[in-house]
Design an enzyme around this catalytic site. Structure first.
Site, PDB file in Angstrom:
ATOM      1  N   GLY A  85      -4.945   3.583  15.053  1.00 36.17           N
ATOM      2  CA  GLY A  85      -4.835   3.718  13.607  1.00 36.17           C
ATOM      3  C   GLY A  85      -6.201   3.655  12.962  1.00 36.17           C
ATOM      4  CB  ALA A  86      -8.435   6.130  11.819  1.00 35.91           C
ATOM      5  N   GLY A  87      -6.815   3.796   9.522  1.00 38.96           N
ATOM      6  CA  GLY A  87      -6.836   3.379   8.125  1.00 38.96           C
ATOM      7  C   GLY A  87      -7.798   2.217   7.932  1.00 38.96           C
ATOM      8  N   GLY A 146      -7.556  -0.731  10.545  1.00 41.07           N
ATOM      9  CA  GLY A 146      -8.128  -0.367  11.831  1.00 41.07           C
ATOM     10  C   GLY A 146      -9.638  -0.234  11.789  1.00 41.07           C
ATOM     11  CG  PHE A 166      -2.148  -3.855 -10.353  1.00 38.83           C
ATOM     12  CD1 PHE A 166      -3.108  -3.031 -10.903  1.00 38.83           C
ATOM     13  CD2 PHE A 166      -1.315  -3.326  -9.392  1.00 38.83           C
ATOM     14  CE1 PHE A 166      -3.249  -1.713 -10.497  1.00 38.83           C
ATOM     15  CE2 PHE A 166      -1.432  -2.025  -8.969  1.00 38.83           C
ATOM     16  CZ  PHE A 166      -2.402  -1.207  -9.531  1.00 38.83           C
ATOM     17  CG  ASP A 198       3.889   6.902  15.079  1.00 37.82           C
ATOM     18  OD1 ASP A 198       5.060   7.280  14.895  1.00 37.82           O
ATOM     19  OD2 ASP A 198       2.903   7.622  14.834  1.00 37.82           O
ATOM     20  CD  GLU A 248       2.211  -2.581  -9.984  1.00 42.58           C
ATOM     21  OE1 GLU A 248       1.881  -3.762 -10.179  1.00 42.58           O
ATOM     22  OE2 GLU A 248       2.918  -2.216  -9.030  1.00 42.58           O
ATOM     23  NE  ARG A 269       3.584  -2.039  -6.633  1.00 44.75           N
ATOM     24  CZ  ARG A 269       2.619  -1.677  -5.806  1.00 44.75           C
ATOM     25  NH1 ARG A 269       2.822  -1.717  -4.497  1.00 44.75           N
ATOM     26  NH2 ARG A 269       1.453  -1.274  -6.271  1.00 44.75           N
ATOM     27  NE  ARG A 328       2.109  -3.712  -0.541  1.00 47.78           N
ATOM     28  CZ  ARG A 328       1.566  -2.990  -1.532  1.00 47.78           C
ATOM     29  NH1 ARG A 328       0.677  -3.530  -2.348  1.00 47.78           N
ATOM     30  NH2 ARG A 328       1.932  -1.742  -1.712  1.00 47.78           N
ATOM     31  CB  SER A 360      -1.332  -2.992   0.265  1.00 45.05           C
ATOM     32  OG  SER A 360      -1.937  -2.160  -0.696  1.00 45.05           O
TER      33      SER A 360
END
Length: 573
Positions: free
Chosen positions: A11-13, A16, A115, A216, A250, A281, A388, A393
């Site tokens: 994972g390349a977010g 990661g 927020f 995944d 938001e 939320r 959340r 996040s």
């Protein structure tokens, strides 16, 4: 082909990449990504990253921690919430030093805005806590961290679909998959593996997630005999573009946007009198759906309006450029003059692979699985509980991505390289070949649409027992049909039908775990609202759900929630 590294991150977010950047200080690390790395979904995060910097008004990490716990409807593990809130300010300032171009206030400090669910003085009033870069915050963070990884020499394997964890002797020794470009199996042999594969929004008909968010990592863990935690808690963001699902951040409500029903009424005043549009939320999403179900949608239809017209064109374009672009591209409207049609859209998985505070994956007994880590949306530490809060996040990715990367270095230093993964390459090749020769009549795309419709109808904002039981029966039927679903494309390279088949296999596994968990939690808490059990029940259900097992044979167990500073109380906004 077998490749060897000290540590492999799937994972390349942002989670990661942050883990890779920290791990690269002490070991040979590689990143494996199903998509081009900079197309990872973290780049779509719009509104901001939470940290109690106090740049606009007084703020404290303790207030942030309280909001996390209360926002998560007290299912949050409070030691995790404390770690997140305490480390958030330093994490954001670290990003600033790396070059992330945050918006600035008149004093040259990182600008902050309001927020949903973020308050001061333990819930007494809204607070400006979200650090942001217009409404492209995730994009600029991810690009900056990616650049630093490239400068550090982190190896990135792009367009590689990871399918299976390699676990032997109770230890994770690598991961297997295949190259999308060539169709050839790839096996990654490593001392440590981190899963940072994101969510599973494509379970649903409308979602803010991309096509690649197919659960995944969650499915890999489940197939490896590991538990998934709190999968019943799926967040529906209140303001997806009606019928399409793309997100209107938001931040639009943080800047003063108002939700209006078909009568033009600002209806959030009756559901959350203090925070109104900036309630958590889950509350805003249920409020919208209630308005729609009671016939107060726009023109009696299944959406309400997000009204930004009072903000002014200049302010909207400066602070909400992404929202303006989405509204113009997909609706052909100017949000400075015309309200945006909005409805809840699947957005985030609060549950996931259970981990400790260093990102180490835990088995069903709560013991660490040596060599296996998880971070980001696919992990459950549990810092989000049942719901959340917006902007938590991104800070989750940074805080726990860093913790995992640091711990991986220490683990790698004291661990020998695992033995050669005999047979892993052949098993992956066999799975590909057996999928290509199926002879059934119903195609993968049709099966996926049936799953998405069933999940949307029976397991979204509102749920009940009979619907969930029927959903589980539907999922079982779809899984039987998938085993024979044909793949008409026989090409090796970029065979998207083959990829779709593997992704649907993952989605069905995650969908079953979600519906199974939702059926067994007989209460309403956070994003999990049971019409047949509408009250929160702390006596019975102040505990985490753990699901394990093969498809159709899932089992459930529970573990206690960690409560330290804040005792559960009724959630009012």
């Amino acid at each position: 082909m077998i490749v060897t590294h000290d540590a492999v991150i799937v994972g390349a977010g942002i989670a990661g990449l942050i883990a890779a950047l920290n791990a690269s200080e002490g070991c040979d690390v590689a990143v494996v990504s199903k998509v081009l790395a900079t197309r990872s979904h973290s780049g779509a995060a719009q509104g901001g990253i939470a940290a109690a910097l106090g740049n606009e008004e007084e703020d404290k990490w303790e207030w942030h921690m309280f909001d996390i716990v209360k926002g998560g409807d007290y299912l949050v593990d409070q030691d995790a919430a404390e770690a997140l809130a305490r480390e958030a300010p330093a994490s954001v300032l670290g990003l600033e030093r790396m070059g992330v171009p945050f918006n600035r206030n008149g004093r040259g400090l990182i600008e902050q805005r309001r927020f949903g669910g973020h308050t001061r003085d333990f819930g007494k009033a809204p607070v400006k806590r979200a650090c942001y870069a217009s409404d492209r915050t995730g994009r600029v963070i991810m690009d900056t961290v990616y650049d630093h990884c490239m400068a550090r020499g982190v190896k990135v394997y792009e367009e590689v679909f990871a399918r299976s964890l390699l676990i032997s002797g109770g230890r994770c020794n690598g991961v297997s998959g295949y190259s999308l470009a060539t169709g050839q199996p790839l096996v990654f042999r490593a001392k440590a593996v981190l899963l940072a594969t994101g969510g599973a929004g494509k379970m649903y008909k409308t979602t803010s997630d991309p096509f690649a968010s197919t659960g995944d990592g969650l499915a890999m863990a489940l197939r490896a005999g590991l538990p998934l935690e709190d999968m019943e808690f799926i967040q529906f963001h209140p303001t997806g573009i009606a019928g399409l699902g793309m997100l209107i951040s938001e931040a639009a409500r943080g800047e003063g946007g108002i939700l209006r029903n078909g009568s033009g009424e600002r209806f959030m005043e009756k559901y959350a009198p203090t925070l109104k549009e900036l309630a958590p939320r889950d509350i805003v999403s249920r409020s919208i759906m209630t308005e729609i179900e009671e016939g107060r949608g726009i023109g009696g239809k299944d959406y309400v309006n997000l009204d930004l017209t009072d903000l002014g064109k200049e302010r909207i374009e400066e602070k909400l450029g992404e929202a303006v672009a989405l509204a113009k591209t997909y609706l052909d409207i100017d949000p400075s003059t015309t309200p945006i049609p909005a409805a809840p859209t699947c957005h985030y998985v609060m549950g996931g692979i259970p981990t400790d505070l260093m990102g180490r994956v835990l088995d069903g007994k709560g013991d660490v699985v040596p060599g296996l880590y998880a971070a980001g949306e696919c992990a459950c530490v549990s810092v989000h509980g049942a719901n959340r809060l917006g902007t938590n996040s991104l800070v989750d990715l940074v805080v726990f991505g860093r913790r995992a990367g640091v711990d991986m270095v220490e683990y790698v230093k004291k661990t020998d390289l695992p033995s050669f993964p005999v047979g892993a390459e052949e098993e992956m090749a066999s799975e590909i070949q057996s999928t290509l020769v199926r002879k059934g009549s119903e195609r993968v795309g049709a099966l996926r649409e049936r799953m998405q419709t069933a999940m949307t109808d029976k397991c979204s904002v509102f749920r009940e027992s009979e619907g969930l039981k029927g959903l589980l029966a539907n999922i079982a039927d779809l899984r039987v049909k998938l085993v024979e679903a044909p793949v008409a494309n026989f090409l090796n390279g970029f065979n998207y039908e083959l990829e779709d088949a593997f992704e649907l296999d993952n989605l069905l596994g995650v969908a079953e775990a979600t519906a199974f968990s939702a059926l067994r939690r007989e209460e309403s808490r956070g994003s999990h609202y049971r019409r047949d059990h509408p009250k929160r029940d702390d006596m019975t259900w102040l505990r985490h759900t753990l699901v394990t097992g093969k498809p159709g044979e899932l089992g459930v167990s529970y573990k206690p929630v960690t409560v330290t500073r804040f005792k559960p109380e009724e959630r009012r906004y």
